[in-house]
Scaffold this active site. Structure first.
Site, PDB file in Angstrom:
ATOM      1  N   ASN A  23       0.775  -1.107  -0.092  1.00  0.00           N
ATOM      2  CA  ASN A  23      -0.153   0.113   0.115  1.00  0.00           C
ATOM      3  C   ASN A  23       0.956   1.185   0.103  1.00  0.00           C
ATOM      4  O   ASN A  23       1.968   1.346   0.400  1.00  0.00           O
ATOM      5  CB  ASN A  23      -1.017   0.196   1.268  1.00  0.00           C
ATOM      6  CG  ASN A  23      -0.370   0.519   2.546  1.00  0.00           C
ATOM      7  OD1 ASN A  23      -0.322   1.983   2.520  1.00  0.00           O
ATOM      8  ND2 ASN A  23       0.183  -0.120   3.230  1.00  0.00           N
TER       9      ASN A  23
ATOM     10  N   PHE B 129      -1.638   8.239   4.095  1.00  0.00           N
ATOM     11  CA  PHE B 129      -2.341   9.025   5.457  1.00  0.00           C
ATOM     12  C   PHE B 129      -3.609   9.847   4.792  1.00  0.00           C
ATOM     13  O   PHE B 129      -3.967  10.864   5.266  1.00  0.00           O
ATOM     14  CB  PHE B 129      -1.363   9.970   6.184  1.00  0.00           C
ATOM     15  CG  PHE B 129      -0.523   9.416   6.734  1.00  0.00           C
ATOM     16  CD1 PHE B 129      -0.194   7.853   7.192  1.00  0.00           C
ATOM     17  CD2 PHE B 129       0.604  10.205   7.419  1.00  0.00           C
ATOM     18  CE1 PHE B 129       0.895   7.511   8.061  1.00  0.00           C
ATOM     19  CE2 PHE B 129       1.595   9.532   8.333  1.00  0.00           C
ATOM     20  CZ  PHE B 129       1.747   8.358   8.485  1.00  0.00           C
TER      21      PHE B 129
ATOM     22  N   SER C   6       5.395   4.936   8.631  1.00  0.00           N
ATOM     23  CA  SER C   6       5.049   4.806   7.113  1.00  0.00           C
ATOM     24  C   SER C   6       5.730   5.157   6.156  1.00  0.00           C
ATOM     25  O   SER C   6       6.455   6.263   6.170  1.00  0.00           O
ATOM     26  CB  SER C   6       3.669   5.520   7.277  1.00  0.00           C
ATOM     27  OG  SER C   6       3.460   5.585   5.739  1.00  0.00           O
TER      28      SER C   6
ATOM     29  N   ASN D  88       4.997   5.829   3.430  1.00  0.00           N
ATOM     30  CA  ASN D  88       4.199   6.545   2.288  1.00  0.00           C
ATOM     31  C   ASN D  88       4.313   7.910   2.295  1.00  0.00           C
ATOM     32  O   ASN D  88       3.567   8.687   1.743  1.00  0.00           O
ATOM     33  CB  ASN D  88       2.682   6.061   1.984  1.00  0.00           C
ATOM     34  CG  ASN D  88       3.169   4.201   1.945  1.00  0.00           C
ATOM     35  OD1 ASN D  88       3.673   3.860   0.879  1.00  0.00           O
ATOM     36  ND2 ASN D  88       2.392   3.632   2.654  1.00  0.00           N
ATOM     37  N   THR D  89       4.763   8.687   3.400  1.00  0.00           N
ATOM     38  CA  THR D  89       4.609  10.127   3.758  1.00  0.00           C
ATOM     39  C   THR D  89       6.190  10.339   3.525  1.00  0.00           C
ATOM     40  O   THR D  89       7.207  10.160   4.340  1.00  0.00           O
ATOM     41  CB  THR D  89       4.173  10.633   4.839  1.00  0.00           C
ATOM     42  OG1 THR D  89       2.891  10.434   5.097  1.00  0.00           O
ATOM     43  CG2 THR D  89       4.447  11.915   5.285  1.00  0.00           C
TER      44      THR D  89
ATOM     45  N   LYS E 127       5.599   3.411  17.109  1.00  0.00           N
ATOM     46  CA  LYS E 127       5.420   2.546  16.110  1.00  0.00           C
ATOM     47  C   LYS E 127       6.537   2.637  15.297  1.00  0.00           C
ATOM     48  O   LYS E 127       6.959   3.749  14.548  1.00  0.00           O
ATOM     49  CB  LYS E 127       4.098   2.685  15.471  1.00  0.00           C
ATOM     50  CG  LYS E 127       3.932   1.404  14.083  1.00  0.00           C
ATOM     51  CD  LYS E 127       2.642   1.339  13.751  1.00  0.00           C
ATOM     52  CE  LYS E 127       2.541   0.232  13.001  1.00  0.00           C
ATOM     53  NZ  LYS E 127       0.916   0.100  12.430  1.00  0.00           N
TER      54      LYS E 127
ATOM     55  N   ASN F 122       5.665  -1.575  11.493  1.00  0.00           N
ATOM     56  CA  ASN F 122       4.839  -1.276  10.550  1.00  0.00           C
ATOM     57  C   ASN F 122       5.402  -1.969   9.303  1.00  0.00           C
ATOM     58  O   ASN F 122       5.898  -3.187   9.434  1.00  0.00           O
ATOM     59  CB  ASN F 122       5.325   0.491  10.214  1.00  0.00           C
ATOM     60  CG  ASN F 122       4.138   0.995   9.667  1.00  0.00           C
ATOM     61  OD1 ASN F 122       3.401   0.470   8.701  1.00  0.00           O
ATOM     62  ND2 ASN F 122       3.614   2.246  10.223  1.00  0.00           N
TER      63      ASN F 122
HETATM   64  C1  LIG Z   1      -3.657  -0.514   3.383  1.00  0.00           C
HETATM   65  C2  LIG Z   1      -2.889  -0.547   4.700  1.00  0.00           C
HETATM   66  C3  LIG Z   1      -2.794   0.855   5.534  1.00  0.00           C
HETATM   67  C4  LIG Z   1      -2.237   1.117   6.697  1.00  0.00           C
HETATM   68  N1  LIG Z   1      -2.204   2.257   7.246  1.00  0.00           N
HETATM   69  C5  LIG Z   1      -1.245   2.429   8.247  1.00  0.00           C
HETATM   70  C6  LIG Z   1      -1.307   3.864   8.919  1.00  0.00           C
HETATM   71  O1  LIG Z   1      -2.227   4.592   8.453  1.00  0.00           O
HETATM   72  N2  LIG Z   1      -0.954   3.725   9.992  1.00  0.00           N
HETATM   73  C7  LIG Z   1       0.132   2.762  10.428  1.00  0.00           C
HETATM   74  O2  LIG Z   1       0.717   3.202  11.728  1.00  0.00           O
HETATM   75  N3  LIG Z   1       0.029   1.890   9.824  1.00  0.00           N
HETATM   76  C8  LIG Z   1      -0.582   1.383   8.812  1.00  0.00           C
HETATM   77  N4  LIG Z   1      -0.594   0.360   8.129  1.00  0.00           N
HETATM   78  C9  LIG Z   1       0.325  -0.562   8.933  1.00  0.00           C
HETATM   79  C10 LIG Z   1      -0.461  -1.909   9.613  1.00  0.00           C
HETATM   80  O3  LIG Z   1      -1.143  -1.037  10.706  1.00  0.00           O
HETATM   81  C11 LIG Z   1       0.520  -3.099  10.174  1.00  0.00           C
HETATM   82  O4  LIG Z   1       1.182  -2.467  11.095  1.00  0.00           O
HETATM   83  C12 LIG Z   1       1.217  -3.571   9.088  1.00  0.00           C
HETATM   84  O5  LIG Z   1       0.146  -3.831   7.809  1.00  0.00           O
HETATM   85  C13 LIG Z   1       1.814  -5.006   9.448  1.00  0.00           C
HETATM   86  O6  LIG Z   1       0.762  -5.802   9.691  1.00  0.00           O
HETATM   87  P1  LIG Z   1       0.245  -7.065   8.930  1.00  0.00           P
HETATM   88  O7  LIG Z   1       1.458  -7.776   8.485  1.00  0.00           O
HETATM   89  O8  LIG Z   1      -0.727  -7.892  10.058  1.00  0.00           O
HETATM   90  O9  LIG Z   1      -0.492  -6.208   7.944  1.00  0.00           O
HETATM   91  C14 LIG Z   1      -1.306   0.003   7.323  1.00  0.00           C
HETATM   92  C15 LIG Z   1      -1.188  -1.153   6.386  1.00  0.00           C
HETATM   93  C16 LIG Z   1      -2.032  -1.628   5.218  1.00  0.00           C
HETATM   94  C17 LIG Z   1      -2.072  -2.927   4.592  1.00  0.00           C
END
Ligand SMILES: Cc1cc2nc3c(=O)[nH]c(=O)nc-3n(C[C@H](O)[C@H](O)[C@H](O)COP(=O)(O)O)c2cc1C
Length: 350
Positions: free
Chosen positions: A117, A121, A189, A191-192, A227, A256
């Site tokens: 992704n 934000f 993140s 993406n910022t 985080k 993350n």
């Molecule tokens: C589509 C998407 C959007 C996410 N947006 C955020 C976010 O806004 N802030 C954040 O701290 N983590 C964000 N994450 C990270 C997740 O909270 C998580 O830490 C990460 O995906 C690892 O866990 P997983 O393997 O169970 O997905 C996002 C993940 C995905 C897939």
């Protein structure tokens, strides 16, 4: 049954399916279907009290939470509660609303049980989200026990330069303070642009110490967690740990998404076509657990860690808890395994 439904849902764009599914869940919750038939369970053995603050601890009815980014705008708390989550981390919330990156920005990698992704934000901004949380809090007031714990994951707007980032975290902290149970400072993140540079010790100290000072000025303080990214080197994680111990941070969320594309089954040409973004799901599990182990071993467990990254099964969750995590979060597995994931993990943990 979910496998069949998943083959159908995967025909459509991931972001569209996300909102379609949550709105469908809303309709099912409204008629009582979800609460009564799928997720009605309670296991006292899974209950825990964590994060000591000036006014006591937080009570988690079970250790399985939803990671940040799933319900960015705190729109689906009732539905997520119905699915059995012990806690939900809303956000990432920024001071001003922002639309995020151009679509498409969410991609499935089924061969790897992963997602990429680059949402950026996208969120309604701190004021609107605080209002929504306030309404939720009023509805929840009658629940004295087994309440859904809400984490507020906060970040900075894309347009805010890194030198002023601490002000954005302060704004979000103050606006959400009355409505969340704990905070997570998101500096990880991918993406910022430039955000992850805030993981260096000096920037972190500035952001976190400022929030801790504000926190201390309130009558009842809230736990503040950080985080971090799985892409930090061992030395960088070491720095974060030293700082966390020095300033007595309440906890760390590890981790993350990753920018790494190592060891994926998805062909290189597809990865190239998808482009930049954070990779989540199964491929991130191992590195996230390594970071978790490093934190637990260095801190002797004195800094509680919420594990996030690649948790798909009860065994995965158990592995994270055996490595020292106090709670776990799922995200990508919800997409691949379906809404029954919480109950499945809880059953095997209980
Ligand atoms: C589509 C998407 C959007 C996410 N947006 C955020 C976010 O806004 N802030 C954040 O701290 N983590 C964000 N994450 C990270 C997740 O909270 C998580 O830490 C990460 O995906 C690892 O866990 P997983 O393997 O169970 O997905 C996002 C993940 C995905 C897939």
């Amino acid at each position: 049954m979910y496998i069949l439904l998943r083959s159908f849902l995967f025909l459509f764009s991931p972001e569209w399916v996300h909102y379609f599914s949550m709105n469908t869940l809303r309709a099912l919750c409204a008629v009582g279907f979800i609460r009564n038939t799928i997720c009605s369970f309670f296991k006292p053995a899974l209950h825990s009290t964590l994060f000591r603050t000036s006014h006591g601890t937080l009570e988690f009815k079970n250790p399985v939470g939803l990671g940040a980014g799933f319900d960015k705008n705190a729109r689906y708390l009732r539905e997520l509660e119905c699915l059995g989550f012990g806690f939900v981390e809303i956000g990432t919330v920024t001071p001003k609303p922002q639309s995020g990156n151009e679509k498409p920005r969410l991609f499935r990698l089924p061969a790897d049980k992963a997602l990429i992704n680059r949402m950026g934000f996208n969120n309604d901004g701190a004021d609107a989200i605080a209002q929504r949380l306030h309404a939720w809090q009023i509805q929840q007031a009658r629940h004295k026990t087994n309440r859904l714990i809400i984490g507020g994951n906060i970040g900075k707007n894309k347009s805010t330069p890194n030198e002023e980032a601490w002000k954005d975290y302060e704004i979000c902290f103050k606006k959400l303070f009355d409505y969340v149970d704990y905070f997570v400072v998101n500096v990880s993140s991918p993406n910022t642009p430039g955000l992850r540079a805030l993981q260096d010790k000096d920037s972190l100290r500035q952001i976190l110490s400022n929030l801790q000072n504000i926190n201390a000025s309130y009558k009842q303080s809230k736990p503040i967690l950080l985080k971090i990214a799985p892409d930090l080197t061992t030395g960088q994680v070491e720095d974060v740990i030293e700082l966390a111990m020095e300033i007595k941070l309440d906890g760390i969320v590890a981790t993350n998404t990753t920018i790494s594309r190592e060891k994926l089954k998805t062909p290189a040409h597809i990865l190239e076509k998808i482009g930049a973004g954070g990779l989540s799901g199964k491929p991130v599990k191992e590195r996230s657990t390594e970071v978790l182990r490093q934190i637990v071993s260095k801190t002797n467990g004195t800094v509680p860690v919420i594990a996030s990254g690649g948790i798909f099964t009860g065994i995965d969750a158990m592995e994270k808890m055996q490595a020292g995590a106090v709670l776990v979060q799922v995200w990508t597995s919800f997409i691949y395994e379906g809404p029954g994931i919480v109950k499945k993990i809880c059953k095997s943990l209980g």
